[in-house]
Design an enzyme around this catalytic site. Sequence first.
Site, PDB file in Angstrom:
ATOM      1  N   ILE A 251      14.608   0.802 -12.791  1.00  0.00           N
ATOM      2  CA  ILE A 251      14.044   1.239 -11.662  1.00  0.00           C
ATOM      3  C   ILE A 251      13.742   2.001 -10.924  1.00  0.00           C
ATOM      4  O   ILE A 251      14.567   2.528 -10.332  1.00  0.00           O
ATOM      5  CB  ILE A 251      13.731  -0.257 -10.534  1.00  0.00           C
ATOM      6  CG1 ILE A 251      15.339  -0.581 -10.737  1.00  0.00           C
ATOM      7  CG2 ILE A 251      13.761  -1.599 -12.206  1.00  0.00           C
ATOM      8  CD1 ILE A 251      15.845  -1.899  -9.408  1.00  0.00           C
ATOM      9  N   ASP A 252      12.521   2.058 -10.467  1.00  0.00           N
ATOM     10  CA  ASP A 252      12.107   3.244  -9.572  1.00  0.00           C
ATOM     11  C   ASP A 252      13.535   3.371  -8.051  1.00  0.00           C
ATOM     12  O   ASP A 252      13.706   2.206  -7.707  1.00  0.00           O
ATOM     13  CB  ASP A 252      10.651   3.275  -8.821  1.00  0.00           C
ATOM     14  CG  ASP A 252      10.148   3.185  -9.760  1.00  0.00           C
ATOM     15  OD1 ASP A 252      10.371   3.861 -10.808  1.00  0.00           O
ATOM     16  OD2 ASP A 252       8.312   2.625  -9.318  1.00  0.00           O
ATOM     17  N   LYS A 253      13.207   4.873  -7.464  1.00  0.00           N
ATOM     18  CA  LYS A 253      14.040   4.515  -6.110  1.00  0.00           C
ATOM     19  C   LYS A 253      14.002   4.155  -5.228  1.00  0.00           C
ATOM     20  O   LYS A 253      15.031   2.953  -4.385  1.00  0.00           O
ATOM     21  CB  LYS A 253      14.544   6.077  -5.892  1.00  0.00           C
ATOM     22  CG  LYS A 253      14.955   6.652  -4.647  1.00  0.00           C
ATOM     23  CD  LYS A 253      14.222   8.035  -4.410  1.00  0.00           C
ATOM     24  CE  LYS A 253      15.452   8.005  -2.515  1.00  0.00           C
ATOM     25  NZ  LYS A 253      15.062   9.662  -1.631  1.00  0.00           N
TER      26      LYS A 253
END
Length: 308
Positions: A139-141
């Site tokens: 999952i994105d930062k």
Amino acid sequence: MSDALIITVPSDGDGVRIDKLISESGHDISRSAAAKIIEEGGVTVNFKVVSKNYKCRENDKIVIQIPEAKPLEATAQDIPLDIVYEDKDLLVVNKPKGMVTHPAAGNYDGTLVNALLYHCGNSLSGINGVIRPGIVHRIDKDTSGLLIVAKNDIAHAGLAKQIKEHSFERAYECVVHGNVKEDRGTVNQPIGRHPKERKKMAVIYKNSKNAVTHYEVIKRYGDFTHLRCVLETGRTHQIRVHMAYIGHPVAGDEVYGPKKVQKGLNGQCLHAKHIGFVHPKTGQWLEFESPLPDYFTDFLNKLDKQYI
């Protein structure tokens, strides 16, 4: 010896800063990486060294000396983890917003992988190599929420098979700009690398993969809508790209939404709330929910007060 790239500035590059032009040239060099190479004297324009704020002119000949790649090796770091579930085959982690999943250029430490190596030692799957041990999906930062980690290759392969077959459940909650009129809907549009901005993804029909996002309205707030999004596929930035595509970008998303962040919101309002899967060893169905984090609920409370 390093490789060299040669770029001839096109007409639409006239007046563009050189670090920006290099990052948008299609050679997969980020703007920060371009700036670093320029600062180290690795870029010449018409055989002269320039600074990163040099404004390009049409037909300039830019030569970029690409530095030799440094081998990445993730190291163990004592970073606290919010572990939701753990057994000898896998663990489920609640990742905070702001934490990168695995080391990459510009983020060599402080990542989830660094923390996992400290917590699990050598008990992580090796299918994705030394930089992404145990990582089955990302999952994105700036996205918070649930992430599953495999401790061995058998568990990793079993989980990856479920993701490929779309039997692995992943549901997110987000707040998007605008009033989503339909109570529920589906975005079925392919996603691939943006043709000009290499750090972005886009709905595109060439060199792309199919992507399907189902969404349902939880609550409307006039200028914003609280949604639940269920992923059928798992493409990079999928929800962010699909929501922007239908005219409702995720609130706080500076890449795909308005550059000016909504007042009272600290980063993008996107949270991986639910995962469900069959345990790859026991065959038992497992599912987990993550409560909405403070940054998300604080924003909802502000919207509640504003639209009551």
